[in-house]
Each structure stands twice: as structure tokens, then as C-alpha cells.
Design a protein around this motif. Structure first.
Motif, PDB file in Angstrom:
ATOM      1  N   TYR A   1      10.103  -0.957 -65.791  1.00  0.00           N
ATOM      2  CA  TYR A   1      10.572   0.409 -66.001  1.00  0.00           C
ATOM      3  C   TYR A   1      12.099   0.455 -66.090  1.00  0.00           C
ATOM      4  O   TYR A   1      12.660   1.302 -66.791  1.00  0.00           O
ATOM      5  N   ILE A   2      12.765  -0.443 -65.405  1.00  0.00           N
ATOM      6  CA  ILE A   2      14.205  -0.605 -65.603  1.00  0.00           C
ATOM      7  C   ILE A   2      14.479  -1.102 -67.014  1.00  0.00           C
ATOM      8  O   ILE A   2      15.422  -0.671 -67.683  1.00  0.00           O
ATOM      9  N   GLN A   3      13.628  -2.014 -67.482  1.00  0.00           N
ATOM     10  CA  GLN A   3      13.780  -2.539 -68.834  1.00  0.00           C
ATOM     11  C   GLN A   3      13.557  -1.453 -69.872  1.00  0.00           C
ATOM     12  O   GLN A   3      14.253  -1.402 -70.893  1.00  0.00           O
ATOM     13  N   ILE A   4      12.588  -0.569 -69.637  1.00  0.00           N
ATOM     14  CA  ILE A   4      12.356   0.555 -70.545  1.00  0.00           C
ATOM     15  C   ILE A   4      13.600   1.438 -70.615  1.00  0.00           C
ATOM     16  O   ILE A   4      14.008   1.885 -71.703  1.00  0.00           O
ATOM     17  N   SER A   5      14.216   1.677 -69.458  1.00  0.00           N
ATOM     18  CA  SER A   5      15.416   2.508 -69.414  1.00  0.00           C
ATOM     19  C   SER A   5      16.573   1.846 -70.156  1.00  0.00           C
ATOM     20  O   SER A   5      17.301   2.503 -70.917  1.00  0.00           O
ATOM     21  N   LEU A   6      16.756   0.545 -69.955  1.00  0.00           N
ATOM     22  CA  LEU A   6      17.813  -0.167 -70.662  1.00  0.00           C
ATOM     23  C   LEU A   6      17.553  -0.194 -72.162  1.00  0.00           C
ATOM     24  O   LEU A   6      18.481  -0.061 -72.969  1.00  0.00           O
ATOM     25  N   ASP A   7      16.292  -0.338 -72.544  1.00  0.00           N
ATOM     26  CA  ASP A   7      15.937  -0.348 -73.956  1.00  0.00           C
ATOM     27  C   ASP A   7      16.259   0.989 -74.612  1.00  0.00           C
ATOM     28  O   ASP A   7      16.639   1.034 -75.783  1.00  0.00           O
ATOM     29  N   SER A   8      16.116   2.077 -73.859  1.00  0.00           N
ATOM     30  CA  SER A   8      16.450   3.391 -74.409  1.00  0.00           C
ATOM     31  C   SER A   8      17.943   3.498 -74.703  1.00  0.00           C
ATOM     32  O   SER A   8      18.355   4.138 -75.674  1.00  0.00           O
ATOM     33  N   ASN A   9      18.779   2.855 -73.880  1.00  0.00           N
ATOM     34  CA  ASN A   9      20.217   2.844 -74.137  1.00  0.00           C
ATOM     35  C   ASN A   9      20.547   2.066 -75.412  1.00  0.00           C
ATOM     36  O   ASN A   9      21.404   2.472 -76.201  1.00  0.00           O
ATOM     37  N   ILE A  10      19.841   0.940 -75.591  1.00  0.00           N
ATOM     38  CA  ILE A  10      20.036   0.152 -76.806  1.00  0.00           C
ATOM     39  C   ILE A  10      19.595   0.950 -78.020  1.00  0.00           C
ATOM     40  O   ILE A  10      20.234   0.925 -79.078  1.00  0.00           O
ATOM     41  N   THR A  11      18.492   1.687 -77.877  1.00  0.00           N
ATOM     42  CA  THR A  11      17.984   2.507 -78.977  1.00  0.00           C
ATOM     43  C   THR A  11      18.991   3.564 -79.385  1.00  0.00           C
ATOM     44  O   THR A  11      19.150   3.875 -80.573  1.00  0.00           O
ATOM     45  N   LEU A  12      19.682   4.153 -78.416  1.00  0.00           N
ATOM     46  CA  LEU A  12      20.702   5.152 -78.721  1.00  0.00           C
ATOM     47  C   LEU A  12      21.783   4.564 -79.620  1.00  0.00           C
ATOM     48  O   LEU A  12      22.133   5.153 -80.659  1.00  0.00           O
ATOM     49  N   VAL A  13      22.300   3.397 -79.247  1.00  0.00           N
ATOM     50  CA  VAL A  13      23.330   2.745 -80.061  1.00  0.00           C
ATOM     51  C   VAL A  13      22.766   2.359 -81.424  1.00  0.00           C
ATOM     52  O   VAL A  13      23.441   2.483 -82.453  1.00  0.00           O
ATOM     53  N   GLN A  14      21.508   1.919 -81.445  1.00  0.00           N
ATOM     54  CA  GLN A  14      20.881   1.498 -82.690  1.00  0.00           C
ATOM     55  C   GLN A  14      20.801   2.648 -83.691  1.00  0.00           C
ATOM     56  O   GLN A  14      21.160   2.497 -84.869  1.00  0.00           O
ATOM     57  N   TYR A  15      20.365   3.807 -83.254  1.00  0.00           N
ATOM     58  CA  TYR A  15      20.215   4.928 -84.178  1.00  0.00           C
ATOM     59  C   TYR A  15      21.558   5.502 -84.598  1.00  0.00           C
ATOM     60  O   TYR A  15      21.717   5.956 -85.748  1.00  0.00           O
ATOM     61  N   ILE A  16      22.528   5.511 -83.697  1.00  0.00           N
ATOM     62  CA  ILE A  16      23.866   5.959 -84.095  1.00  0.00           C
ATOM     63  C   ILE A  16      24.431   5.009 -85.149  1.00  0.00           C
ATOM     64  O   ILE A  16      25.018   5.447 -86.151  1.00  0.00           O
ATOM     65  N   SER A  17      24.245   3.705 -84.962  1.00  0.00           N
ATOM     66  CA  SER A  17      24.720   2.712 -85.925  1.00  0.00           C
ATOM     67  C   SER A  17      24.008   2.869 -87.261  1.00  0.00           C
ATOM     68  O   SER A  17      24.637   2.789 -88.328  1.00  0.00           O
TER      69      SER A  17
ATOM     70  N   LEU B   1      22.474  -7.711 -78.146  1.00  0.00           N
ATOM     71  CA  LEU B   1      23.372  -8.468 -79.017  1.00  0.00           C
ATOM     72  C   LEU B   1      23.214  -8.045 -80.470  1.00  0.00           C
ATOM     73  O   LEU B   1      24.208  -7.845 -81.189  1.00  0.00           O
ATOM     74  N   PHE B   2      21.976  -7.913 -80.911  1.00  0.00           N
ATOM     75  CA  PHE B   2      21.690  -7.524 -82.291  1.00  0.00           C
ATOM     76  C   PHE B   2      22.283  -6.156 -82.586  1.00  0.00           C
ATOM     77  O   PHE B   2      22.964  -5.951 -83.599  1.00  0.00           O
ATOM     78  N   THR B   3      22.032  -5.200 -81.695  1.00  0.00           N
ATOM     79  CA  THR B   3      22.513  -3.835 -81.901  1.00  0.00           C
ATOM     80  C   THR B   3      24.030  -3.776 -81.854  1.00  0.00           C
ATOM     81  O   THR B   3      24.661  -3.065 -82.646  1.00  0.00           O
ATOM     82  N   GLY B   4      24.629  -4.519 -80.917  1.00  0.00           N
ATOM     83  CA  GLY B   4      26.079  -4.557 -80.858  1.00  0.00           C
ATOM     84  C   GLY B   4      26.688  -5.153 -82.115  1.00  0.00           C
ATOM     85  O   GLY B   4      27.718  -4.668 -82.614  1.00  0.00           O
ATOM     86  N   PHE B   5      26.041  -6.182 -82.653  1.00  0.00           N
ATOM     87  CA  PHE B   5      26.500  -6.812 -83.903  1.00  0.00           C
ATOM     88  C   PHE B   5      26.479  -5.813 -85.054  1.00  0.00           C
ATOM     89  O   PHE B   5      27.467  -5.659 -85.784  1.00  0.00           O
ATOM     90  N   ILE B   6      25.375  -5.099 -85.204  1.00  0.00           N
ATOM     91  CA  ILE B   6      25.259  -4.107 -86.275  1.00  0.00           C
ATOM     92  C   ILE B   6      26.282  -2.985 -86.082  1.00  0.00           C
ATOM     93  O   ILE B   6      26.959  -2.561 -87.025  1.00  0.00           O
ATOM     94  N   GLY B   7      26.385  -2.502 -84.847  1.00  0.00           N
ATOM     95  CA  GLY B   7      27.299  -1.400 -84.578  1.00  0.00           C
ATOM     96  C   GLY B   7      28.754  -1.760 -84.840  1.00  0.00           C
ATOM     97  O   GLY B   7      29.506  -0.961 -85.413  1.00  0.00           O
ATOM     98  N   LEU B   8      29.173  -2.960 -84.423  1.00  0.00           N
ATOM     99  CA  LEU B   8      30.559  -3.365 -84.620  1.00  0.00           C
ATOM    100  C   LEU B   8      30.894  -3.528 -86.091  1.00  0.00           C
ATOM    101  O   LEU B   8      31.986  -3.132 -86.539  1.00  0.00           O
ATOM    102  N   ILE B   9      29.977  -4.091 -86.869  1.00  0.00           N
ATOM    103  CA  ILE B   9      30.224  -4.224 -88.315  1.00  0.00           C
ATOM    104  C   ILE B   9      30.277  -2.838 -88.958  1.00  0.00           C
ATOM    105  O   ILE B   9      31.136  -2.568 -89.816  1.00  0.00           O
ATOM    106  N   GLY B  10      29.376  -1.927 -88.552  1.00  0.00           N
ATOM    107  CA  GLY B  10      29.393  -0.575 -89.094  1.00  0.00           C
ATOM    108  C   GLY B  10      30.705   0.130 -88.799  1.00  0.00           C
ATOM    109  O   GLY B  10      31.296   0.771 -89.689  1.00  0.00           O
ATOM    110  N   LEU B  11      31.189   0.015 -87.557  1.00  0.00           N
ATOM    111  CA  LEU B  11      32.470   0.633 -87.204  1.00  0.00           C
ATOM    112  C   LEU B  11      33.622   0.002 -87.970  1.00  0.00           C
ATOM    113  O   LEU B  11      34.562   0.688 -88.383  1.00  0.00           O
ATOM    114  N   SER B  12      33.562  -1.313 -88.150  1.00  0.00           N
ATOM    115  CA  SER B  12      34.605  -1.995 -88.909  1.00  0.00           C
ATOM    116  C   SER B  12      34.669  -1.474 -90.341  1.00  0.00           C
ATOM    117  O   SER B  12      35.759  -1.184 -90.864  1.00  0.00           O
TER     118      SER B  12
END
Length: 227
Positions: A132-148, A202-213
Motif C-alpha cells: 500500500y506504500i508502493q501504491i501511494s508512491l506509484d500514484s506520485n510517479i503517475t502524477l509526474v508521468q501525466y504532467i510530462s 527513473l523512466f518518468t524522470g527521464f521523460i520529464g527532464l527531456i520534456g522540460l529541456s
């Protein structure tokens, strides 16, 4: 004690959404109605995807992993891209407001529909479980993923990003097929739950950083005319 665990999980899952809405400037632009419209649009898109899957992939055996079948099924997720684009066309204001409202609204709807109910039914259980902690952390990753993803869609529809079109399309495709990539890693490499969370981050951060760049390379300016 179990209810406290549930509250902690919900707080961990939802706090980044609240902080993003409040401190990214969305609250200052009175976009709450547009935010709700994005949530309802998400529900409509998910219902449409379910109808397509039920029509073209009936009675599929989910116990057997087939890359081709999973590829075809996840292709339906292009509906999310269309939904994010439609959401952004209904939002007036700065470019940052467009993709932030669309991304946060889409991720919030997914949080409610796919994360809250498992937390409600499971995190209040008699025994503590890290999933359930993992589900919560995954939701944070999902937020960054959809914004990216929303940012990439916005960039694709700008006239001054034509030289980056192939890169943007490739990144959008990676966002769409992220679940398939995760499934392949699980079945081939045998990733555990924590390793999978780490790889998603890592995957989401990679996509997000390239998008911001790309965004800042094009000036990070106000709205441009669409194609």
C-alpha cells in the motif's frame, strides 16, 4: 492503528497533488472547474477504452503474457493522449496552466479510480503491508508521468517545435507504452515490486527532464499558435 496506516497512505498518495495544485499557480487562475472537467473527461475516455477492449479483446486469458496481445491492448491507451489534448484545448491561459491542469486532473482521476479504493479496502486491514506504500508512491510517479505527457502533447502542437517532432513523438510513444515495458521487464528480468517502482521513477524522470529541456529550448514562453 490500521486506520492511521490508511490515513498515512492516502496522505502520501494525495499530498503531491494538493501541493502541485496550490503551489504551481493553478489555484491563482481559478481553474478548478476546468480541473473537474478533465476528471469527467478521464472517466469518459476510460469507459470508451473499456468498450473497445471488450469488443476487440473478449475472453482473453490474462494469465498468459503475450507481447503482441498486450501491445494491441495498450495501444488503446492512445485514447488518453486524445483526452489530454482535448482537455488542454478547453483551457485558456499560459501554456504552463494548460498542461498542468490537464496532467494534474488526469492523474487525480486515476488516483481516485485506481488507487483510493484498494487503499480503502486494504490499508485498513489487520496487518501492515508494504504494497500500500508502493501504491501511494506509484500514484506520485503517475502524477509526474501525466504532467510530462501533457507537456509533450502541448509541445507537439506548437509551430516552433517542428525540428523536435520525431523526438517528441518517440517520447509520447514511450509514455503510452510504459505499462508494456514494465510487463516485459517483470516477465524477462523478474523485477520485484520495489525494483519496479524504482524503474518507473527513473523512466518518468527521464521523460520529464527531456520534456522540460525541450520546453525551455523553445523559450518556455506563452501560447503559440497550434498546427
Amino acid at each position: 492503528m490500521t486506520f492511521l496506516h490508511f490515513i498515512n497512505c492516502v496522505g502520501l498518495a494525495s499530498a503531491p497533488y494538493f501541493l502541485t495544485y496550490k503551489y504551481a499557480g493553478l489555484a491563482d487562475y481559478n481553474v478548478f472547474w476546468k480541473y473537474l472537467q478533465t476528471v469527467f473527461l478521464y472517466l469518459f475516455v476510460q469507459f470508451s477504452k473499456m468498450m473497445v477492449l471488450a469488443t476487440f479483446f473478449p475472453d482473453m486469458d490474462d494469465s498468459k503474457f503475450n507481447v503482441l496481445i498486450e501491445f494491441l491492448k495498450i495501444t488503446v491507451d492512445f485514447g488518453d493522449l486524445i483526452g489530454l489534448y482535448v482537455a488542454m484545448t478547453q483551457i485558456a491561459g499560459k501554456c504552463e496552466i494548460k498542461y498542468l491542469v490537464a496532467g494534474v486532473g488526469w492523474a487525480s482521476a486515476e488516483l481516485i479510480m485506481t488507487k483510493f479504493f484498494p487503499l480503502w479496502s486494504g490499508a485498513r486491514g489487520a496487518e501492515f503491508d508494504w504494497k500500500y506504500i508502493q501504491i501511494s508512491l506509484d500514484s506520485n510517479i503517475t502524477l509526474v508521468q501525466y504532467i510530462s505527457t501533457a507537456l509533450l502533447i502541448y509541445l507537439y502542437n506548437r509551430n516552433d517545435t517542428t525540428r523536435y517532432t520525431r523526438i517528441i513523438i518517440f517520447l509520447i510513444a514511450l509514455c503510452c507504452y510504459r505499462p508494456l515495458i514494465a510487463e516485459i521487464l517483470i516477465h524477462t528480468v523478474g523485477l520485484g515490486s520495489w525494483s519496479l517502482i524504482f524503474c518507473k521513477a527513473l523512466f518518468t524522470g527521464f521523460i520529464g527532464l527531456i520534456g522540460l529541456s525541450l520546453f525551455y529550448q523553445t523559450g518556455g514562453s506563452f501560447l503559440k499558435s497550434s498546427r
